[in-house]
Motif scaffolding. Structure first.
Motif: not given
Length: 489
Positions: A405-415
């Motif tokens: 979940a932490g990786g996903l929210v960081n991914t969406t912010r970066q993308v």
């Protein structure tokens, strides 16, 4: 002998939660610092290692590309291999690659080091956030922890510009990387000493890493981020850009087919059972699309139009950073008082107001007249929204999926940031090119920046309306506001 036996049998004192949070927040600060610390020093880096125009942009893009593409893999690795272990490994890799970047004498070595930096960051960010969620249960304690998390995240972006300007002006561009390497080593030591290892050694047992799904989505994100970053310089009709974006679409479709019914899926369906994860990630992507671009355009306006030095440009970010830390500290209290939905909406509208103010910048303006006021509004709105959306994106997630979940929210912010920066940079460049035909150079540059801030404000206004709907539909209360009653200072 008796004293020795007593001492031997005594369990070591557990570190205080505040010390653990400080170590984990420092890891997040380091990741955010490296995102922006090179921005002010790009002209000096270019002459130092002989970079071309394309190579100069890839000093920034290489880090963001690896970071954004590998965050999901880093988050899942943290869940399966142990979050503390992955965090320490990521910090070690981050420190070594930062040192290599400072020692680089060629463009190829520098860009490769920045890529490895992004790989280390992709392990650090989700593991540190998951460990924070482990340490602080839902309620006021978690709300306070996420407030600190939001403060250091925003301060890292602004602090990178300040530190980059100061170090470049005083000792040269290599010291921006040496300082990151030294700071990361200190953070690693703090994490090793203060963050307790899990009792069972691993966060998840009996599950295997989804190699095929991970490889597919990583390639898809790599193509997407590469295509978007390349479009800024080559244009949206460039064959390489169209090919990369098409490949990303095909790979994402393949990822969806691969993951269907897979027992060890990289993104298991249980992650979205509460309805909050999807809402939080969508809104974070929209916020990120403006966030990353803001820290790209502000230093350019200060240096290219106002004529500020690197040090003055960095110092100009201090009010924004202070407002950011204040907003992140207040976010949990505001959410408990008025509710998370109103908090997110109000924060996004506050940031919108700041960007609309920035859209009135002048080619003959000044920092006090054109930047100080909007910087404070943006810092407050950005931090409060970031804290609440992070809480929303990890609220109700099963414990074994906290790293993912932490990786996903960081991914969406970066993308989201990559998409937003590519679009806004293209709009700004097009507007500047048209204005240059009949306006002086500084007027044309300012016209480009104004259109970027105007469109960014429109995106955030739409995001605020969407947040008003999605956060109510998600139901319940976010982790930052789960417990009623006032929180002691």
């Amino acid at each position: 002998m008796n004293l020795r036996r007593i001492h031997k049998g005594r369990a070591p004192a557990a570190p205080r939660p505040g010390a653990v949070l400080a170590a984990l927040a420092a890891a997040q600060f380091t990741v955010m610092l490296a995102t922006s610390i090179v921005n002010v020093a790009l002209p000096q880096i270019r002459s130092g290692v002989g970079l071309s125009d394309t190579g100069t942009t890839w000093v920034v893009n290489a880090y963001g590309l690896a970071f954004g593409a590998l965050l999901l893999a880093g988050g899942r690795a943290a869940d399966l291999l142990g979050r503390r272990r992955v965090l320490i490994a990521g910090l070690a890799l981050f420190a070594a690659s930062s040192l290599a970047a400072g020692l680089a004498t060629s463009s190829a070595v520098l860009i490769a080091a920045r890529t490895v930096q992004g790989l280390g960051a992709a392990a650090i960010a989700p593991a540190a956030l998951a460990l924070t969620m482990d340490q602080f249960p839902a309620g006021p304690a978690r709300g306070k922890a996420l407030g600190v998390w939001g403060a250091v995240s925003g301060a890292g972006g602004a602090g990178g510009v300040l530190l980059g300007g100061a170090l470049t002006q005083a000792w040269g561009w290599t010291w921006i990387f040496y300082s990151v390497a030294l700071g990361t080593v200190l953070v690693l030591a703090a994490v090793a000493a203060l963050v307790p290892p899990p009792a069972d050694g691993k966060a998840v047992r009996g599950e295997r890493f989804d190699v095929l799904g991970t490889a597919t989505v990583t390639l898809a994100l790599t193509c997407l981020v590469w295509g978007l970053t390349t479009a800024r310089g080559s244009g949206w009709t460039d064959a390489r850009v169209l090919g990369a974006l098409s490949a990303s679409a095909v790979l994402l479709a393949a990822f969806a087919l691969i993951e269907r019914g897979r027992p060890n899926a990289l993104i298991p369906p249980r992650l979205f059972t509460t309805g909050r994860v999807a809402a939080g990630n969508l809104l974070m992507a929209l916020l990120g699309s403006v966030w990353i671009a803001l820290f790209f355009f502000l230093p350019l306006y200060q240096q290219q139009v106002l004529g500020s030095s690197p040090l003055a440009t960095g110092a100009g970010q201090l009010p924004l950073a202070c407002a950011n830390m204040l907003g992140a500290t207040l976010a949990p209290r505001i959410a408990r008082r008025v509710g998370p939905s109103a908090t997110v909406t109000g924060a996004l509208l506050t940031e919108t107001a700041g960007l609309l103010w920035l859209s009135r910048i002048s080619a003959h303006g000044s920092y006090l007249a054109d930047l100080l006021g909007p910087s404070i509004l943006i810092g407050l709105g950005l931090s409060i929204a970031f804290v609440q959306l992070t809480a929303l994106a990890v609220d109700g997630v099963p414990k074994q999926d906290a790293g993912l979940a932490g990786g996903l929210v960081n991914t969406t912010r970066q993308v989201g940031g990559a998409v937003g920066l590519a679009v806004l940079a293209t709009l700004a460049g097009t507007r500047t090119a048209h204005a240059a035909a009949h306006q002086p150079h500084l007027e044309a540059l300012t016209a480009g920046y104004r259109i970027a801030f105007t469109v960014g404000a429109a995106v955030l206004a739409a995001t605020a309306l969407l947040a008003l709907f999605l956060t109510r539909c998600a139901g319940g209360r976010t982790a930052a506001s789960a417990a009623p009653g006032p929180q002691p200072a």
